[in-house]
Scaffold this motif. Structure first.
Motif, PDB file in Angstrom:
ATOM      1  N   VAL A   1       0.646  -1.171  -0.016  1.00 57.47           N
ATOM      2  CA  VAL A   1      -0.116   0.036   0.220  1.00 57.47           C
ATOM      3  C   VAL A   1       0.965   0.961  -0.144  1.00 57.47           C
ATOM      4  O   VAL A   1       1.648   1.457   0.849  1.00 57.47           O
ATOM      5  CB  VAL A   1      -1.190   0.078   1.449  1.00 57.47           C
ATOM      6  CG1 VAL A   1      -1.215   0.760   1.397  1.00 57.47           C
ATOM      7  CG2 VAL A   1      -2.098  -1.290   1.279  1.00 57.47           C
ATOM      8  N   LEU A   2       0.106   1.859  -0.607  1.00 58.19           N
ATOM      9  CA  LEU A   2       1.286   3.335  -1.191  1.00 58.19           C
ATOM     10  C   LEU A   2      -0.071   4.358  -0.908  1.00 58.19           C
ATOM     11  O   LEU A   2      -0.905   4.643  -2.092  1.00 58.19           O
ATOM     12  CB  LEU A   2       1.603   3.460  -2.304  1.00 58.19           C
ATOM     13  CG  LEU A   2       3.294   2.106  -2.913  1.00 58.19           C
ATOM     14  CD1 LEU A   2       3.589   2.885  -3.869  1.00 58.19           C
ATOM     15  CD2 LEU A   2       4.272   2.631  -1.645  1.00 58.19           C
ATOM     16  N   GLU A   3       0.422   5.039  -0.008  1.00 54.85           N
ATOM     17  CA  GLU A   3      -0.390   7.028  -0.004  1.00 54.85           C
ATOM     18  C   GLU A   3       0.502   7.823  -0.352  1.00 54.85           C
ATOM     19  O   GLU A   3       1.149   8.125   0.256  1.00 54.85           O
ATOM     20  CB  GLU A   3      -0.734   6.821   1.634  1.00 54.85           C
ATOM     21  CG  GLU A   3      -1.005   5.516   2.258  1.00 54.85           C
ATOM     22  CD  GLU A   3      -1.345   5.780   3.631  1.00 54.85           C
ATOM     23  OE1 GLU A   3      -2.054   6.813   3.913  1.00 54.85           O
ATOM     24  OE2 GLU A   3      -1.298   4.735   4.700  1.00 54.85           O
ATOM     25  N   GLY A   4       0.163   8.223  -1.483  1.00 54.46           N
ATOM     26  CA  GLY A   4       0.486   9.745  -1.962  1.00 54.46           C
ATOM     27  C   GLY A   4      -0.319   9.858  -3.299  1.00 54.46           C
ATOM     28  O   GLY A   4      -1.493   9.179  -3.781  1.00 54.46           O
ATOM     29  N   HIS A   5      -0.312  10.694  -4.109  1.00 53.11           N
ATOM     30  CA  HIS A   5      -0.933  11.217  -5.532  1.00 53.11           C
ATOM     31  C   HIS A   5      -0.219   9.980  -6.340  1.00 53.11           C
ATOM     32  O   HIS A   5       1.030  10.372  -6.905  1.00 53.11           O
ATOM     33  CB  HIS A   5      -0.798  12.613  -5.640  1.00 53.11           C
ATOM     34  CG  HIS A   5      -1.741  12.920  -6.700  1.00 53.11           C
ATOM     35  ND1 HIS A   5      -2.585  14.386  -6.866  1.00 53.11           N
ATOM     36  CD2 HIS A   5      -1.978  12.383  -7.907  1.00 53.11           C
ATOM     37  CE1 HIS A   5      -2.870  14.331  -7.809  1.00 53.11           C
ATOM     38  NE2 HIS A   5      -2.712  13.434  -9.023  1.00 53.11           N
ATOM     39  N   ALA A   6      -0.739   9.337  -6.850  1.00 57.30           N
ATOM     40  CA  ALA A   6      -0.041   8.946  -8.407  1.00 57.30           C
ATOM     41  C   ALA A   6      -0.404   9.012  -9.858  1.00 57.30           C
ATOM     42  O   ALA A   6      -1.156  10.083  -9.965  1.00 57.30           O
ATOM     43  CB  ALA A   6      -0.534   7.211  -8.408  1.00 57.30           C
ATOM     44  N   ARG A   7       0.969   9.398 -10.551  1.00 53.63           N
ATOM     45  CA  ARG A   7       1.079  10.043 -12.214  1.00 53.63           C
ATOM     46  C   ARG A   7       1.588   9.155 -13.155  1.00 53.63           C
ATOM     47  O   ARG A   7       2.568   8.804 -12.177  1.00 53.63           O
ATOM     48  CB  ARG A   7       1.386  11.654 -11.554  1.00 53.63           C
ATOM     49  CG  ARG A   7       0.653  12.241 -11.057  1.00 53.63           C
ATOM     50  CD  ARG A   7       1.021  13.874 -11.428  1.00 53.63           C
ATOM     51  NE  ARG A   7       0.373  14.661 -10.409  1.00 53.63           N
ATOM     52  CZ  ARG A   7       0.597  15.257  -9.092  1.00 53.63           C
ATOM     53  NH1 ARG A   7       1.037  14.320  -8.414  1.00 53.63           N
ATOM     54  NH2 ARG A   7       0.070  15.719  -9.000  1.00 53.63           N
ATOM     55  N   PHE A   8       1.019   8.747 -14.127  1.00 52.82           N
ATOM     56  CA  PHE A   8       1.890   8.631 -15.204  1.00 52.82           C
ATOM     57  C   PHE A   8       2.783   9.101 -15.332  1.00 52.82           C
ATOM     58  O   PHE A   8       3.051   9.923 -15.435  1.00 52.82           O
ATOM     59  CB  PHE A   8       0.778   8.289 -15.626  1.00 52.82           C
ATOM     60  CG  PHE A   8      -0.424   7.032 -16.020  1.00 52.82           C
ATOM     61  CD1 PHE A   8       0.112   5.826 -16.599  1.00 52.82           C
ATOM     62  CD2 PHE A   8      -1.056   7.247 -15.530  1.00 52.82           C
ATOM     63  CE1 PHE A   8      -0.575   4.890 -16.066  1.00 52.82           C
ATOM     64  CE2 PHE A   8      -2.275   6.244 -15.081  1.00 52.82           C
ATOM     65  CZ  PHE A   8      -1.822   4.884 -15.324  1.00 52.82           C
ATOM     66  N   GLU A   9       3.932   8.183 -15.663  1.00 56.85           N
ATOM     67  CA  GLU A   9       5.075   9.115 -16.107  1.00 56.85           C
ATOM     68  C   GLU A   9       5.537   8.330 -17.387  1.00 56.85           C
ATOM     69  O   GLU A   9       6.589   8.791 -18.281  1.00 56.85           O
ATOM     70  CB  GLU A   9       6.365   8.529 -15.460  1.00 56.85           C
ATOM     71  CG  GLU A   9       5.982  10.159 -14.546  1.00 56.85           C
ATOM     72  CD  GLU A   9       8.156   9.822 -13.300  1.00 56.85           C
ATOM     73  OE1 GLU A   9       8.563   9.123 -13.742  1.00 56.85           O
ATOM     74  OE2 GLU A   9       7.705  10.396 -12.065  1.00 56.85           O
ATOM     75  N   SER A  10       4.788   7.141 -17.147  1.00 59.48           N
ATOM     76  CA  SER A  10       4.496   6.362 -19.145  1.00 59.48           C
ATOM     77  C   SER A  10       3.039   5.622 -19.037  1.00 59.48           C
ATOM     78  O   SER A  10       3.230   5.589 -17.975  1.00 59.48           O
ATOM     79  CB  SER A  10       6.430   5.611 -19.111  1.00 59.48           C
ATOM     80  OG  SER A  10       5.843   4.553 -18.603  1.00 59.48           O
ATOM     81  N   PRO A  11       3.915   4.512 -20.290  1.00 61.96           N
ATOM     82  CA  PRO A  11       2.242   3.601 -19.742  1.00 61.96           C
ATOM     83  C   PRO A  11       2.528   2.563 -18.863  1.00 61.96           C
ATOM     84  O   PRO A  11       1.552   1.925 -18.029  1.00 61.96           O
ATOM     85  CB  PRO A  11       2.134   3.046 -20.842  1.00 61.96           C
ATOM     86  CG  PRO A  11       2.572   4.079 -22.265  1.00 61.96           C
ATOM     87  CD  PRO A  11       3.795   4.700 -21.491  1.00 61.96           C
ATOM     88  N   THR A  12       3.526   2.285 -18.388  1.00 56.31           N
ATOM     89  CA  THR A  12       3.884   1.515 -18.161  1.00 56.31           C
ATOM     90  C   THR A  12       4.195   1.845 -16.193  1.00 56.31           C
ATOM     91  O   THR A  12       4.556   0.491 -15.768  1.00 56.31           O
ATOM     92  CB  THR A  12       4.958   0.117 -17.713  1.00 56.31           C
ATOM     93  OG1 THR A  12       6.110   1.075 -18.679  1.00 56.31           O
ATOM     94  CG2 THR A  12       3.983  -0.117 -19.488  1.00 56.31           C
TER      95      THR A  12
ATOM     96  N   ASP B   1      -8.470  14.719 -14.187  1.00 51.02           N
ATOM     97  CA  ASP B   1      -7.741  15.477 -14.680  1.00 51.02           C
ATOM     98  C   ASP B   1      -6.047  15.645 -13.841  1.00 51.02           C
ATOM     99  O   ASP B   1      -5.071  16.539 -14.816  1.00 51.02           O
ATOM    100  CB  ASP B   1      -8.277  16.661 -14.143  1.00 51.02           C
ATOM    101  CG  ASP B   1      -8.908  17.170 -13.188  1.00 51.02           C
ATOM    102  OD1 ASP B   1      -8.818  16.160 -12.294  1.00 51.02           O
ATOM    103  OD2 ASP B   1      -9.482  17.807 -12.995  1.00 51.02           O
ATOM    104  N   ASP B   2      -5.892  15.246 -13.258  1.00 47.35           N
ATOM    105  CA  ASP B   2      -4.283  15.075 -12.800  1.00 47.35           C
ATOM    106  C   ASP B   2      -3.570  13.995 -12.593  1.00 47.35           C
ATOM    107  O   ASP B   2      -2.971  13.915 -11.199  1.00 47.35           O
ATOM    108  CB  ASP B   2      -4.135  15.643 -10.634  1.00 47.35           C
ATOM    109  CG  ASP B   2      -5.069  15.054 -10.238  1.00 47.35           C
ATOM    110  OD1 ASP B   2      -5.795  14.067 -10.318  1.00 47.35           O
ATOM    111  OD2 ASP B   2      -5.387  15.880  -9.011  1.00 47.35           O
ATOM    112  N   LEU B   3      -4.082  12.830 -12.818  1.00 50.66           N
ATOM    113  CA  LEU B   3      -3.633  11.274 -13.489  1.00 50.66           C
ATOM    114  C   LEU B   3      -2.251  11.694 -14.438  1.00 50.66           C
ATOM    115  O   LEU B   3      -1.480  10.721 -14.080  1.00 50.66           O
ATOM    116  CB  LEU B   3      -4.346  10.706 -13.658  1.00 50.66           C
ATOM    117  CG  LEU B   3      -5.670   9.839 -12.591  1.00 50.66           C
ATOM    118  CD1 LEU B   3      -6.022   9.116 -13.079  1.00 50.66           C
ATOM    119  CD2 LEU B   3      -5.133  10.044 -11.220  1.00 50.66           C
ATOM    120  N   GLY B   4      -1.763  12.527 -15.343  1.00 50.79           N
ATOM    121  CA  GLY B   4      -0.837  12.144 -16.468  1.00 50.79           C
ATOM    122  C   GLY B   4      -0.885  10.927 -17.820  1.00 50.79           C
ATOM    123  O   GLY B   4      -1.223  10.261 -17.893  1.00 50.79           O
ATOM    124  N   LEU B   5      -2.550  11.040 -17.552  1.00 53.06           N
ATOM    125  CA  LEU B   5      -2.989  10.167 -18.576  1.00 53.06           C
ATOM    126  C   LEU B   5      -2.781  10.376 -20.014  1.00 53.06           C
ATOM    127  O   LEU B   5      -2.047   9.396 -20.401  1.00 53.06           O
ATOM    128  CB  LEU B   5      -4.899  10.056 -18.286  1.00 53.06           C
ATOM    129  CG  LEU B   5      -5.726   9.641 -17.178  1.00 53.06           C
ATOM    130  CD1 LEU B   5      -6.822   9.720 -17.476  1.00 53.06           C
ATOM    131  CD2 LEU B   5      -4.807   7.993 -16.620  1.00 53.06           C
TER     132      LEU B   5
END
Length: 458
Positions: free
Chosen positions: A110-121, A272-276
């Protein structure tokens, strides 16, 4: 350097934790990321706390009617702080249960924090970079705040912030006459607030049939809830007594003065803030993640579950998304979103249980229909309980005997609708229910009768 997992799940709402459980039981390593509150909308600001408040409001309302049941009481007062404390215990217990389950789950990090994509994986959570060839998005949605004139100049509540309310509003003005707004309208009226519902449309809950909308309006107005329809150009301004809500309605005063304002005007996805864009994941014009019948996005190894995919805005549809994802990924069982039948409830008192098509939708389909209705005044269980508001309605394809839809607005309607829903899933004709023997005295026992009393739609 990133840590690699067999699967990454972003969001601990209704779908994410259960999927983590299935994946880890299958021997796969999972990283689950949650940036705020474990349990998602249902546990924290939706079903559980609001239905706890609905239960308090029901008990208070019943106590006021005590003389009807032969009970002698003194004046009924409301301790709003205790109402909210009871609500809080319900949601905190549920939240703690989800968090404990996940943090003690084998093979689950379990990781607590804001997740954002940096690449598709690859996904960054704070300082940590994690990666996987299987990603599930379960990020939910939040209250939408329309750009009403003057909205930035006044204080307002949403379905989330009203959970923290520390006072009973003198006059609660609710913008939006749909499911969320109406549940809060009735409960706060029962708590003792004056309540006004302002709706832009010509009737409440526009997706329901007119007879259902009209009956719900009558139920609320009987309890003293003020309803303002056809409200155009809604605007706000500060007022010495709270907030002035300006409305251009076909009737009624042009301004409603409230101590508090609740915006119940729909939802927007937390996408809107996931780096999709860095993952290449497509969203529609409203920000919902586009998925296929198996919940896969346009990037095949990324799926979206729950409210963020726009395919269902309910806890039960979110949980079904988990079931679909797990069935396809683990069980080699090709379950699909299109397999499910639309069903939901409106938790005013009495509740509305819905399954399948509305009458309006069925008529638009061009089918030959049979329709049956029965007022709750003719349901023995409702009479015995002294709760006779509402009615039942069933809709059948006259050529195939297939049940197309049903509405039960009445005591126990949210439970009774399930017996109809199960027959619809079994793809059996309405005669299956017609010949069933139900327990007496119940609300459900009248369902065969209402099917037996159907007549051709004109």
């Amino acid at each position: 350097m990133s840590r690699n997992f067999d699967a990454i799940i972003i969001g601990a709402g209704q779908a994410g934790p259960s999927l983590a459980g299935r994946l880890t039981e299958a021997g796969r390593t999972v990283a689950l990321v949650e940036r705020k509150l474990f349990g998602g909308t249902c546990v924290n600001t939706g079903c559980m706390p609001t239905k706890a408040m609905v239960a308090s409001a029901y008990a208070i309302h019943t106590a006021r009617r005590g003389a009807e049941y032969g009970m002698t009481t003194g004046p009924i007062s409301v301790d709003f702080a205790r109402v909210m404390a009871r609500k809080e215990k319900v949601r905190l217990d549920a939240r703690a249960g989800v968090e404990s389950w996940l943090k003690n789950m084998n093979n689950c990090t379990v990781l607590e924090g804001h997740a954002r994509f940096e690449s598709p994986t690859e996904i960054r959570v704070g300082e940590e970079l994690i990666s996987s060839e299987q990603v599930f998005l379960n990020v939910g949605a939040r209250a939408a705040v329309p750009d009403f004139a003057g909205i930035d100049e006044v204080s307002y509540l949403t379905n989330s912030s009203i959970m923290e309310l520390n006072h009973l509003p003198g006059h609660l003005v609710i913008i939006g006459g749909s499911y969320i707004g109406l549940e809060f309208a009735q409960m706060f009226r029962r708590f003792g607030s004056e309540v006004t519902v302002i709706e832009k449309g010509p009737r409440l809950i526009a997706r329901e049939d007119p007879d259902v909308s009209d009956a719900i309006r009558a139920i609320l107005e009987k309890e003293g809830v003020h309803i303002r329809l056809n409200a155009e150009c809604i605007r706000f301004a500060k007022h010495p007594n709270g907030v002035a809500a300006g409305v251009d309605c076909t009737s009624g005063a042009p301004e409603v003065i409230g101590s508090d304002v609740l915006l119940a005007t729909g939802r927007r996805p937390n996408t809107d803030d996931l780096g999709l864009d860095k993952a290449g994941v497509k969203t529609d014009a409203r920000g919902y993640i586009e998925v296929d019948d198996f919940l896969r996005t346009n990037v095949p190894h990324i799926s979206a579950m729950g409210e963020c995919n726009g395919r269902g805005a309910f806890t039960h549809t979110s949980y079904n998304d988990f079931e679909i994802a797990a069935a396809n990924l683990i069980d080699n069982d090709p379950r699909r979103v299109s397999d499910r039948i639309q069903t939901y409830a409106l938790y005013i008192d009495p509740p509305l249980g819905r399954a399948g098509m509305t009458e309006t939708e069925a008529r638009k389909s061009g089918r030959k229909l049979m329709i049956g209705t029965r007022p709750m005044t003719r349901v023995g269980r409702a009479v015995e309980k002294g709760e006779t508001q509402g009615f039942m309605k069933v809709i059948v394809d006259a050529d195939t005997n297939e049940i197309l839809g049903a509405s039960i607005l009445g005591t126990g309607g949210d439970e009774a609708i399930q017996s109809i829903l199960d027959v619809m899933y079994a793809k059996k004709p309405y005669t299956t229910i017609l010949r069933a023997v139900h327990i007496h005295p119940t609300v459900s026992e009248l369902i065969p009768t209402v099917f037996g009393d159907m007549s051709p739609a004109t």
